[in-house]
Design an enzyme around this catalytic site. Structure first.
Site, mmCIF file in Angstrom:
data_model
loop_
_atom_site.group_PDB
_atom_site.id
_atom_site.type_symbol
_atom_site.label_atom_id
_atom_site.label_comp_id
_atom_site.label_asym_id
_atom_site.label_seq_id
_atom_site.Cartn_x
_atom_site.Cartn_y
_atom_site.Cartn_z
ATOM 1 N N VAL A 1 0.865 -1.178 0.000
ATOM 2 C CA VAL A 1 0.000 0.000 0.000
ATOM 3 C C VAL A 1 0.905 1.233 0.000
ATOM 4 C CG1 VAL A 1 -1.882 1.220 1.162
ATOM 5 C CG2 VAL A 1 -1.674 -1.271 1.402
ATOM 6 N N CYS A 2 0.562 2.211 -0.840
ATOM 7 C CA CYS A 2 1.254 3.497 -0.838
ATOM 8 C C CYS A 2 2.757 3.296 -1.094
ATOM 9 C CB CYS A 2 0.973 4.214 0.482
ATOM 10 S SG CYS A 2 1.312 5.977 0.486
ATOM 11 N N THR A 3 3.613 3.927 -0.288
ATOM 12 C CA THR A 3 5.062 3.815 -0.493
ATOM 13 C C THR A 3 5.625 2.476 -0.051
ATOM 14 O OG1 THR A 3 5.427 4.916 1.636
ATOM 15 C CG2 THR A 3 5.457 6.302 -0.337
ATOM 16 N N ALA B 1 -2.108 2.230 -4.812
ATOM 17 C CA ALA B 1 -1.682 3.626 -4.754
ATOM 18 C C ALA B 1 -1.726 4.136 -3.311
ATOM 19 C CB ALA B 1 -2.553 4.462 -5.691
#
Length: 332
Positions: free
Chosen positions: A99-101, A149
């Site tokens: 998830v995300c970074t 993202a």
């Protein structure tokens, strides 16, 4: 099915909690929050604390890996122990996700080499530099690898994963159970929709933000004493860096030398000494925190059989918030 959600100081809460709320509802599932050591982990703003339920070593071969992101991801990319765990866990996992970074960690471990992958829109170029082919899609499935993202997209990723594990009907039932039917008040959840002005405002706000996990010396000392009082050596060890250097006159008695080096030797020393404490209880009297030197002095009393011995420990912390050097001193 065993699911491991990785935690680290400086993570973003929803990155972990969003997938958790979905995946915990899958049938026949055991879910763990994992980190290098059992400890309390704080989010990037220091306001949310979560307990690690298992260490990375306890869960070497999970069926599902979930790697959240957060402001501390850049620093985490230099954590070789975690990167190696991700690399090895991916070899046997059914699914490896981010998830995300968190996708930067997967990339660092070699999981995303040559694959299309996504992450937070501000961090797509570093994702490219790490060997992936970045995309602005919300969720991307590449074989057994699923990346998502920024932040809220972890819920979408987890629902997509749930459908692949247990079927669409189960995933739909989970979506209904958590009433995930978003109707945001603004249609600006991606750079393309937000427009240049809002994108630049978002960038300025992100640049100005200073993620911080506040250190509370009194709380630390209190927890440290409580852990010793219940003889929870693993919990005590969770405060120390792997390359810790610990000096104590008791170490000379038990280990043959006053200074022990490394977490393994420190653990051996603590485990030898813990049974010898008998009914002793630690009572913290005072803490002195030198922020400039990242040094904490804990002055405490050791109570046993009606007697009291004065003692103190001086702890110097590294940039990750772990004790890298410590000296123990005891009164008569």
């Amino acid at each position: 099915m065993q699911i491991a959600i990785v935690l680290f100081d400086g993570f973003t809460a929803l990155d972990a909690i969003g997938p958790y709320e979905v995946l915990k509802r899958l049938p026949s599932t055991t879910l763990h929050f994992v980190a290098e050591r059992r400890k309390i982990i704080h989010t990037s703003d220091g306001l949310v604390a979560m307990a690690v339920t298992e260490t990375l070593a306890d869960v070497p071969r999970p069926d599902v890996v979930v790697m959240p992101g957060g402001p501390a991801t850049r620093e985490l990319m230099s954590n070789e122990a975690l990167i190696e765990w991700v690399r090895r866990a991916h070899e046997s996992s059914a699914w490896t996700t981010s998830v995300c970074t968190g996708s930067l960690i997967l990339a660092k471990a070699g999981v995303l080499s040559g694959l299309e992958a996504t992450g937070h829109w501000m961090w797509l170029e570093p994702l490219r530099e790490a060997g992936a082919n970045p995309s602005s899609k919300r969720v991307i499935v590449q074989g057994k690898v699923i990346t998502s993202a920024g932040v809220s997209s972890g819920i979408d990723m987890a629902l997509a994963l749930a459908a692949r594990i247990s079927g669409e009907d189960v995933a739909k039932a989970i979506q209904l159970a958590i009433e995930y039917d978003p109707e945001p008040p603004f249609d600006c959840g991606s750079p393309e929709k937000a427009g240049t002005e809002i994108v630049e405002l978002c960038r300025r706000r992100a640049a100005a933000a200073k993620p911080k996990v506040p250190f509370d010396p009194d709380r630390f000392a209190r927890e440290w004493a409580e852990q010793w009082n219940r003889r929870d050596v693993d919990a005590v060890l969770s405060h120390f860096a792997s390359n810790v250097r610990f000096t104590s006159p008791r170490a000379k008695e038990l280990m043959g030398h006053a200074t022990v080096d490394g977490i393994e030797e420190l653990g051996a020393y603590f485990r030898k000494g813990a049974p010898l404490l008998g009914t002793m209880r630690f009572v913290v009297d005072e803490t002195i925190w030198d922020a400039a030197r990242r040094t904490l002095t804990i002055i405490y009393d050791r109570h046993r059989d009606g007697g009291i011995q004065r003692a103190c420990e001086i702890m110097r912390f590294d940039s990750q918030g772990l004790v890298r050097e410590a000296d123990a001193l005891y009164g008569a």
